[in-house]
Design a protein around this motif. Structure first.
Motif, PDB file in Angstrom:
ATOM      1  N   ILE A 285       0.846  -1.188   0.000  1.00 14.60           N
ATOM      2  CA  ILE A 285       0.000   0.000   0.000  1.00 14.60           C
ATOM      3  C   ILE A 285       0.881   1.237   0.000  1.00 14.60           C
ATOM      4  O   ILE A 285       1.886   1.301   0.716  1.00 14.60           O
ATOM      5  N   ASP A 286       0.523   2.233  -0.809  1.00 16.69           N
ATOM      6  CA  ASP A 286       1.210   3.526  -0.795  1.00 16.69           C
ATOM      7  C   ASP A 286       0.809   4.248   0.484  1.00 16.69           C
ATOM      8  O   ASP A 286      -0.285   4.805   0.583  1.00 16.69           O
ATOM      9  N   ILE A 287       1.677   4.228   1.483  1.00 13.45           N
ATOM     10  CA  ILE A 287       1.278   4.723   2.796  1.00 13.45           C
ATOM     11  C   ILE A 287       1.085   6.235   2.813  1.00 13.45           C
ATOM     12  O   ILE A 287       0.265   6.740   3.574  1.00 13.45           O
ATOM     13  N   ALA A 288       1.833   6.966   1.996  1.00 12.28           N
ATOM     14  CA  ALA A 288       1.666   8.419   1.975  1.00 12.28           C
ATOM     15  C   ALA A 288       0.309   8.790   1.400  1.00 12.28           C
ATOM     16  O   ALA A 288      -0.442   9.589   1.969  1.00 12.28           O
ATOM     17  N   THR A 289      -0.038   8.186   0.274  1.00 11.36           N
ATOM     18  CA  THR A 289      -1.325   8.482  -0.349  1.00 11.36           C
ATOM     19  C   THR A 289      -2.475   8.032   0.535  1.00 11.36           C
ATOM     20  O   THR A 289      -3.504   8.705   0.634  1.00 11.36           O
ATOM     21  N   ALA A 290      -2.311   6.893   1.211  1.00  5.42           N
ATOM     22  CA  ALA A 290      -3.377   6.352   2.054  1.00  5.42           C
ATOM     23  C   ALA A 290      -3.476   7.044   3.410  1.00  5.42           C
ATOM     24  O   ALA A 290      -4.395   6.773   4.178  1.00  5.42           O
ATOM     25  N   GLY A 291      -2.525   7.919   3.724  1.00  5.59           N
ATOM     26  CA  GLY A 291      -2.576   8.632   4.986  1.00  5.59           C
ATOM     27  C   GLY A 291      -2.240   7.770   6.191  1.00  5.59           C
ATOM     28  O   GLY A 291      -2.751   8.005   7.289  1.00  5.59           O
ATOM     29  N   LEU A 292      -1.367   6.773   6.005  1.00  4.59           N
ATOM     30  CA  LEU A 292      -1.005   5.866   7.093  1.00  4.59           C
ATOM     31  C   LEU A 292       0.222   6.379   7.838  1.00  4.59           C
ATOM     32  O   LEU A 292       1.078   7.068   7.275  1.00  4.59           O
ATOM     33  N   ASP A 293       0.324   6.014   9.119  1.00  2.11           N
ATOM     34  CA  ASP A 293       1.481   6.403   9.920  1.00  2.11           C
ATOM     35  C   ASP A 293       2.665   5.478   9.707  1.00  2.11           C
ATOM     36  O   ASP A 293       3.814   5.917   9.700  1.00  2.11           O
ATOM     37  N   VAL A 294       2.392   4.190   9.569  1.00  2.00           N
ATOM     38  CA  VAL A 294       3.484   3.225   9.494  1.00  2.00           C
ATOM     39  C   VAL A 294       2.997   1.969   8.782  1.00  2.00           C
ATOM     40  O   VAL A 294       1.845   1.561   8.930  1.00  2.00           O
ATOM     41  N   ALA A 295       3.899   1.372   7.989  1.00  2.00           N
ATOM     42  CA  ALA A 295       3.623   0.089   7.343  1.00  2.00           C
ATOM     43  C   ALA A 295       4.604  -0.938   7.888  1.00  2.00           C
ATOM     44  O   ALA A 295       5.813  -0.685   7.934  1.00  2.00           O
ATOM     45  N   VAL A 296       4.089  -2.076   8.319  1.00  2.00           N
ATOM     46  CA  VAL A 296       4.933  -3.188   8.755  1.00  2.00           C
ATOM     47  C   VAL A 296       5.134  -4.096   7.550  1.00  2.00           C
ATOM     48  O   VAL A 296       4.157  -4.584   6.968  1.00  2.00           O
ATOM     49  N   ARG A 297       6.393  -4.324   7.171  1.00  4.77           N
ATOM     50  CA  ARG A 297       6.675  -5.127   5.987  1.00  4.77           C
ATOM     51  C   ARG A 297       7.767  -6.144   6.273  1.00  4.77           C
ATOM     52  O   ARG A 297       8.645  -5.916   7.106  1.00  4.77           O
ATOM     53  N   VAL A 298       7.692  -7.266   5.571  1.00  2.00           N
ATOM     54  CA  VAL A 298       8.693  -8.318   5.688  1.00  2.00           C
ATOM     55  C   VAL A 298       9.569  -8.255   4.441  1.00  2.00           C
ATOM     56  O   VAL A 298       9.073  -8.368   3.323  1.00  2.00           O
ATOM     57  N   ALA A 299      10.866  -8.053   4.646  1.00  2.00           N
ATOM     58  CA  ALA A 299      11.772  -7.902   3.508  1.00  2.00           C
ATOM     59  C   ALA A 299      13.179  -8.304   3.914  1.00  2.00           C
ATOM     60  O   ALA A 299      13.529  -8.289   5.098  1.00  2.00           O
ATOM     61  N   GLU A 300      13.984  -8.666   2.918  1.00  2.00           N
ATOM     62  CA  GLU A 300      15.357  -9.083   3.196  1.00  2.00           C
ATOM     63  C   GLU A 300      16.209  -7.896   3.627  1.00  2.00           C
ATOM     64  O   GLU A 300      17.080  -8.013   4.481  1.00  2.00           O
ATOM     65  N   MET A 301      15.976  -6.757   2.993  1.00  2.00           N
ATOM     66  CA  MET A 301      16.730  -5.557   3.333  1.00  2.00           C
ATOM     67  C   MET A 301      15.777  -4.367   3.346  1.00  2.00           C
ATOM     68  O   MET A 301      14.590  -4.514   3.051  1.00  2.00           O
ATOM     69  N   LYS A 302      16.297  -3.225   3.719  1.00  2.00           N
ATOM     70  CA  LYS A 302      15.480  -2.021   3.770  1.00  2.00           C
ATOM     71  C   LYS A 302      14.790  -1.817   2.430  1.00  2.00           C
ATOM     72  O   LYS A 302      15.450  -1.813   1.385  1.00  2.00           O
TER      73      LYS A 302
END
Length: 353
Positions: free
Chosen positions: A180-197
């Motif tokens: 989800i595009d967190i800026a467009t959606a007006g979210l404070d934080v996204a929790v994501r699973v990834a190998e690196m940043k």
């Protein structure tokens, strides 16, 4: 922004009145025609800018109305008022679709910046601006998105504890395995699973989340455990649709193993359920299966010649200019929860924010 609150209507020469119950020049708000509505406005209202961002995020006026707790007619009028103030059409509208115009695309990042500045200013003077994880005083709405399984197993328990410790805090959680595009959606934080940043993102690592090979005790009793990557290829494996091969490291270098098996699925829940049922061996991340391992429903499998790839849980932010106290408290609480609940070999808490 609290999307469940009403948007203020500002009338020339009149005090601010709440949407849904206001009278301007003796006319009920819902009875205005568009011209009457637009003519009784001050200059750009940030709540209308927030509504524009909500429309851009959800892709329809009716969905934005549901999200903001108002009517589609009022959403349309507020958008018309914003377009009049900007002297530009922001959306292409048809009976079946709504999309940003070139002017809307150009205005969107400025809208996000305006709203972030507003939120930062409010947070700097709010009673919750000095709160920390588990402390009193956190307030406002904490808007989070997370993958489904991590959301259920990690985020929801953390959010519940924060709410219990901070009665003025509210949490708005969106669970989705999509990005989800967190800026467009007006979210404070996204929790994501990834190998690196995540590339190009403002993010901090919350916890390790290594890939883990698992099988049910019943499967192991019938067919045993593989000891090497080559032996793994001879076993029935259950894969996610997005993982055609399984990621390992060998001697510090990336190594992928092509597996085969009778079942594949598009969700972690389905793969985990099939693994518990004894269909085969699965590879999921540690926080997807740690409870099932603790309960004895699944067993870890260790290979002697390769190691599963390391990935992490990341918190992604829309801006580095100001991270509200409620977001910092959430990250701290996530780290504490993961540290307390992990028995993954070699697991270490991530560095502080």
């Amino acid at each position: 922004m609290n999307t469940s609150d009403t948007f203020p209507l500002k009338a020339k020469g009149d005090p601010i009145v709440a949407a849904g119950s206001s009278l301007v020049d003796g006319v009920a708000e819902d009875e205005f025609d568009d011209k009457h509505y637009i003519d009784h406005r001050y200059i750009m209202d940030l709540e209308d800018v927030a509504l524009f961002r909500a429309i851009a995020s959800v892709g329809s006026l009716s969905a934005a109305a549901r999200q903001t707790g108002t009517s589609p007619m009022l959403v349309s009028r507020r958008l018309a008022g914003l377009e009049a103030e900007l002297n530009a059409r922001l959306f292409h509208r048809t009976t079946r679709a709504l999309s940003l115009t070139q002017e809307g695309e150009a205005f969107l990042p400025h809208a996000v910046t305006l709203l972030e500045a507003r939120d930062s200013a409010m947070a700097s003077v709010s009673s919750g601006s000095s709160g920390r994880s588990g402390g009193a005083g956190l307030s406002g709405v904490l808007k989070i998105t997370a993958p489904n399984v991590i959301g259920h197993t990690v985020v929801v328990p953390v959010a519940a504890r924060l709410i219990a410790d901070n009665p003025a805090l509210r949490v708005d959680l969106t669970l989705s395995d999509g990005v989800i595009d967190i800026a467009t959606a007006g979210l404070d934080v996204a929790v994501r699973v990834a190998e690196m940043k995540p590339s190009g993102m403002i993010a901090t690592r919350v916890a390790d989340n290594p890939f883990t090979l698992i099988a049910s005790p019943g499967y192991v009793a019938r067919l045993g455990k593989p000891a090497t990557a080559e032996e793994l290829m001879d076993h029935a494996c259950i894969r996610l649709h997005a993982m055609e091969t399984w990621p390992f490291t060998r001697g510090g270098e990336a190594h992928r193993v092509r597996i085969r098996g009778p079942l594949s699925a598009n969700t972690v829940d389905a793969v985990r359920a099939a693994c518990i049922a004894g269909v085969g061996i699965a590879m999921l991340t540690y926080w997807d299966v740690h409870k099932q391992i603790e309960r004895g429903e699944l067993q870890r499998i260790y290979l002697t010649d390769v190691e599963p790839r390391e990935v992490g849980i990341w918190a992604v932010f829309p801006s580095r200019s100001h991270v509200p106290a409620r977001v910092r408290a959430f990250i701290d609480a996530m780290r504490e929860s993961c540290l307390a609940g992990s028995d993954a070999p070699g697991w270490d808490p991530a560095s502080p924010l």
